[in-house]
Enzyme design. Structure first.
Site, PDB file in Angstrom:
ATOM      1  N   GLY A 140       0.846  -1.194   0.000  1.00  0.00           N
ATOM      2  CA  GLY A 140       0.000   0.000   0.000  1.00  0.00           C
ATOM      3  C   GLY A 140       0.874   1.233   0.000  1.00  0.00           C
ATOM      4  CD  GLN A 187       5.266   4.683   4.658  1.00  0.00           C
ATOM      5  OE1 GLN A 187       6.461   4.512   4.381  1.00  0.00           O
ATOM      6  NE2 GLN A 187       4.741   5.893   4.749  1.00  0.00           N
ATOM      7  CG  HIS A 234       2.926   2.968  13.820  1.00  0.00           C
ATOM      8  ND1 HIS A 234       3.436   3.879  14.726  1.00  0.00           N
ATOM      9  CD2 HIS A 234       1.586   2.936  14.052  1.00  0.00           C
ATOM     10  CE1 HIS A 234       2.452   4.363  15.461  1.00  0.00           C
ATOM     11  NE2 HIS A 234       1.325   3.808  15.083  1.00  0.00           N
ATOM     12  CG  ASP A 284       3.044   8.007  14.082  1.00  0.00           C
ATOM     13  OD1 ASP A 284       3.614   8.641  13.179  1.00  0.00           O
ATOM     14  OD2 ASP A 284       2.039   7.308  13.888  1.00  0.00           O
ATOM     15  CD  GLU A 325     -10.161  33.627   4.470  1.00  0.00           C
ATOM     16  OE1 GLU A 325      -9.023  33.652   4.955  1.00  0.00           O
ATOM     17  OE2 GLU A 325     -10.453  34.177   3.394  1.00  0.00           O
ATOM     18  CB  SER A 375      -0.869  41.455   5.809  1.00  0.00           C
ATOM     19  OG  SER A 375      -1.897  40.974   6.671  1.00  0.00           O
TER      20      SER A 375
HETATM   21  P1  NAD Z   1      -1.970   0.570   3.430  1.00  0.00           P
HETATM   22  O1  NAD Z   1      -3.333   0.437   3.990  1.00  0.00           O
HETATM   23  O2  NAD Z   1      -1.693   1.671   2.483  1.00  0.00           O
HETATM   24  O3  NAD Z   1      -1.540  -0.788   2.692  1.00  0.00           O
HETATM   25  C1  NAD Z   1      -1.737  -2.031   3.251  1.00  0.00           C
HETATM   26  C2  NAD Z   1      -1.250  -3.160   2.343  1.00  0.00           C
HETATM   27  O4  NAD Z   1      -1.363  -4.381   3.077  1.00  0.00           O
HETATM   28  C3  NAD Z   1      -2.062  -3.339   1.069  1.00  0.00           C
HETATM   29  O5  NAD Z   1      -1.205  -3.782   0.050  1.00  0.00           O
HETATM   30  C4  NAD Z   1      -3.031  -4.472   1.457  1.00  0.00           C
HETATM   31  O6  NAD Z   1      -3.467  -5.219   0.351  1.00  0.00           O
HETATM   32  C5  NAD Z   1      -2.110  -5.316   2.338  1.00  0.00           C
HETATM   33  N1  NAD Z   1      -2.810  -6.187   3.280  1.00  0.00           N
HETATM   34  C6  NAD Z   1      -3.928  -5.925   4.000  1.00  0.00           C
HETATM   35  N2  NAD Z   1      -4.249  -6.990   4.755  1.00  0.00           N
HETATM   36  C7  NAD Z   1      -3.299  -7.948   4.527  1.00  0.00           C
HETATM   37  C8  NAD Z   1      -3.073  -9.253   4.994  1.00  0.00           C
HETATM   38  N3  NAD Z   1      -3.892  -9.809   5.888  1.00  0.00           N
HETATM   39  N4  NAD Z   1      -2.002  -9.936   4.520  1.00  0.00           N
HETATM   40  C9  NAD Z   1      -1.166  -9.396   3.633  1.00  0.00           C
HETATM   41  N5  NAD Z   1      -1.319  -8.145   3.142  1.00  0.00           N
HETATM   42  C10 NAD Z   1      -2.381  -7.444   3.585  1.00  0.00           C
HETATM   43  O7  NAD Z   1      -0.961   0.632   4.696  1.00  0.00           O
HETATM   44  P2  NAD Z   1       0.080   1.798   5.073  1.00  0.00           P
HETATM   45  O8  NAD Z   1      -0.655   3.077   5.343  1.00  0.00           O
HETATM   46  O9  NAD Z   1       1.203   1.786   4.104  1.00  0.00           O
HETATM   47  O10 NAD Z   1       0.604   1.271   6.493  1.00  0.00           O
HETATM   48  C11 NAD Z   1       1.544   0.236   6.602  1.00  0.00           C
HETATM   49  C12 NAD Z   1       2.384   0.452   7.843  1.00  0.00           C
HETATM   50  O11 NAD Z   1       3.134   1.666   7.701  1.00  0.00           O
HETATM   51  C13 NAD Z   1       1.571   0.628   9.119  1.00  0.00           C
HETATM   52  O12 NAD Z   1       2.290   0.033  10.179  1.00  0.00           O
HETATM   53  C14 NAD Z   1       1.524   2.131   9.307  1.00  0.00           C
HETATM   54  O13 NAD Z   1       1.317   2.526  10.653  1.00  0.00           O
HETATM   55  C15 NAD Z   1       2.896   2.505   8.820  1.00  0.00           C
HETATM   56  N6  NAD Z   1       3.059   3.915   8.383  1.00  0.00           N
HETATM   57  C16 NAD Z   1       2.203   4.431   7.459  1.00  0.00           C
HETATM   58  C17 NAD Z   1       2.385   5.728   7.006  1.00  0.00           C
HETATM   59  C18 NAD Z   1       1.481   6.328   5.950  1.00  0.00           C
HETATM   60  O14 NAD Z   1       1.710   7.468   5.573  1.00  0.00           O
HETATM   61  N7  NAD Z   1       0.486   5.637   5.393  1.00  0.00           N
HETATM   62  C19 NAD Z   1       3.462   6.508   7.514  1.00  0.00           C
HETATM   63  C20 NAD Z   1       4.349   5.916   8.428  1.00  0.00           C
HETATM   64  C21 NAD Z   1       4.132   4.616   8.852  1.00  0.00           C
HETATM   65 MG    MG Z   2       1.197   8.518  12.031  1.00  0.00          MG
END
Ligand code: NAD
Ligand code: MG
Length: 347
Positions: free
Chosen positions: A28, A30, A110, A193, A229, A254
Site C-alpha cells: 500500500g 508505505q 510503526h 506518532d 478561507e 500581512s
Molecule cells: P496501506 O493500507 O496503504 O496498505 C496495506 C497493504 O497491506 C495493502 O497492500 C493491502 O493489500 C495489504 N494487506 C492488508 N491486509 C493484509 C493481509 N492480511 N495480509 C497481507 N497483506 C495485507 O498501509 P500503510 O498506510 O502503508 O501502512 C503500513 C504500515 O506503515 C503501518 O504500520 C503504518 O502505521 C505505517 N506507516 C504508514 C504511514 C502512511 O503514511 N500511510 C506513515 C508511516 C508509517
Molecule cells: Mg502517524
C-alpha cells in the site's frame, strides 16, 4: 521511471543488506514506496500479499515477484511488515512466526503492535523500526528526485548483534539516510506518532478547519468563501511553516494577519485545549487508545465507519468537491499511489 540513483556512499550504507533477501509484506502506501526504493538501491526484494488482491496486481505490474506472506516470510533475511496495523498481530501469528528463520530481522514502520504487546516477537529475531515522517507517495517521489524523507529508526531487540547495521541499511535503502535519520525507541515513535496524528496533524487540524467553516457559514457567509478561507488557504500557510517555520510565515503574511494571529490565536487554541491534549496523550501512554482501537476493529469498526461517514458528508466536502473540480493543477500531479485502502491516519 527514473534511473536508480547511484552513489558510492549509498551503496556503502546499504552494505549490511546487500546480497540478503528482503521481504515486504503489504503493498500500500508505505509498502510500494519501500519496495521500489529498496530495489533501486540494489537490494533483492520479494513482495508478500494475499493472492488476488488489487495491490498484488500493482506489485506484479511494477515487476516484483509476489508470493503468499508465509512463503515470503520463510525466504527472507529481513522482513518488513507494511500491512495495516490492525491485521499485523494475526499475520504475525499465522504467517510470520512459524516461517521466519532463526536470526532473521523483523522490521516495522510503526511501533504500535510491539509497543503495546499485541505482537511479542520471537527472542531469536532482530526487531527494528524505520518510520518515514511522510506518506508513502512522498517517500517514493523524494527518492526518485535523489532526495529522501526523514526517518526515525529504532532497535527493540538485537538478537544477532547486527540489528543496528541492518536497520540503518534499510533506512538507507529507502532513501531516509539522504536527509536525516533520528534514533528513537519503539515507545517514543509510537506515542509521538499517535499524538501527532490525533491532536495536531489529522484530528486537530481538520477539527479546526471544520469548526472555522461552520462558524462562518452559520453567520451567513457564502460556503465557497468559507471553504477558501478555512481549508484551501491552509496549505499556503503550512508550506511556509514547512519551509522556514514561524519566521517564514511572518515574513509572508500581512502585518494585520500577524497581529490577528498573535492576539486571537491563543484565544481559540487555549489552556483548555492544552489540557485536552494532555488527556489525549495520557490515553496514548496508558494504552487506553490502543485497547479501544483494537476492540473497535474487532467489532467491525461501527464507530469508525459512522464517524468517517460523517466527515465525508460534511457540507465542506460538497462545496470543496465543486471548487476543486475547477483546479486543473490538482489532477495533474496526483500521488501515484496504488489503489489501496487508505488507513485512517496520517504520516
Ligand atoms: P496501506 O493500507 O496503504 O496498505 C496495506 C497493504 O497491506 C495493502 O497492500 C493491502 O493489500 C495489504 N494487506 C492488508 N491486509 C493484509 C493481509 N492480511 N495480509 C497481507 N497483506 C495485507 O498501509 P500503510 O498506510 O502503508 O501502512 C503500513 C504500515 O506503515 C503501518 O504500520 C503504518 O502505521 C505505517 N506507516 C504508514 C504511514 C502512511 O503514511 N500511510 C506513515 C508511516 C508509517
Ligand atoms: Mg502517524
Amino acid at each position: 521511471m527514473n534511473p536508480a540513483p547511484t552513489s558510492s556512499m549509498q551503496d556503502a550504507s546499504t552494505q549490511a543488506l546487500q546480497g540478503r533477501r528482503v521481504g515486504v509484506l503489504g503493498y500500500g502506501s508505505q509498502g510500494r514506496a519501500h519496495a521500489l526504493n529498496l530495489r533501486d538501491s540494489g537490494l533483492q526484494v520479494t513482495v508478500g500479499l494475499r493472492p488476488g488482491g488489487t495491490t498484488a496486481a500493482q506489485a506484479r505490474t511494477d515487476g516484483f515477484s509476489v508470493a503468499a506472506p508465509a512463503e515470503v516470510a520463510g525466504g527472507s533475511d529481513l522482513l518488513a511488515v507494511l500491512t495495516p496495523d490492525m491485521v499485523q498481530p494475526q499475520l504475525y501469528r499465522e504467517a510470520i512466526e512459524p516461517h521466519l528463520h532463526t536470526g532473521a530481522a523483523l522490521l516495522f514502520a510503526h511501533g504500535l503492535n510491539v509497543h503495546y504487546g499485541m505482537i511479542a516477537p520471537r527472542r531469536d529475531l532482530d526487531v527494528v523500526l524505520v518510520a518515514p515522517k511522510g506518506p508513502g507517495a512522498l517517500v517514493r517521489r523524494e527518492f526518485e528526485r535523489g532526495a529522501g524523507v526523514p526517518c526515525l529508526f529504532a532497535v527493540h531487540q538485537d538478537a544477532s548483534g547486527h540489528a543496528r547495521e541492518r536497520v540503518l541499511a534499510y533506512a538507507a535503502g529507502i532513501g531516509g539516510a539522504r536527509t536525516q535519520l533520528i534514533e528513537t525507541s519503539f515507545r517514543e515513535e509510537t506515542e509521538t506518532d499517535l499524538f501527532g496524528e490525533q491532536a495536531v496533524l489529522c484530528g486537530g487540524a481538520t477539527e479546526l478547519v471544520k469548526q472555522g467553516f461552520e462558524t462562518l457559514v452559520e453567520a451567513g457567509y457564502q460556503p465557497e468563501v468559507a471553504y477558501y478561507e478555512c481549508m484551501h488557504e491552509l496549505k499556503l500557510i503550512v508550506d511556509l511553516l514547512y519551509e522556514g517555520g514561524l519566521a517564514q510565515m511572518h515574513r509572508y503574511i500581512s502585518e494585520t494577519a500577524q497581529y490577528g494571529d498573535l492576539t486571537r490565536g491563543p484565544r481559540v487554541v487555549n489552556a483548555e485545549t492544552r489540557q485536552r491534549m494532555r488527556e489525549v496523550l495520557g490515553e496514548i501512554r496508558d494504552g487506553t487508545f490502543a485497547r479501544e482501537w483494537v476492540a473497535e476493529y474487532a467489532a467491525g469498526n461501527p464507530q469508525y465507519k459512522a464517524l468517517k461517514q460523517r466527515d465525508l458528508t460534511h457540507p465542506i466536502e460538497q462545496v470543496g468537491a465543486a471548487l476543486r473540480a475547477r483546479m486543473g493543477w490538482l489532477r495533474a500531479g496526483r500521488d501515484a499511489a496504488p489503489a489501496a485502502p487508505k488507513r485512517a491516519a496520517g504520516g
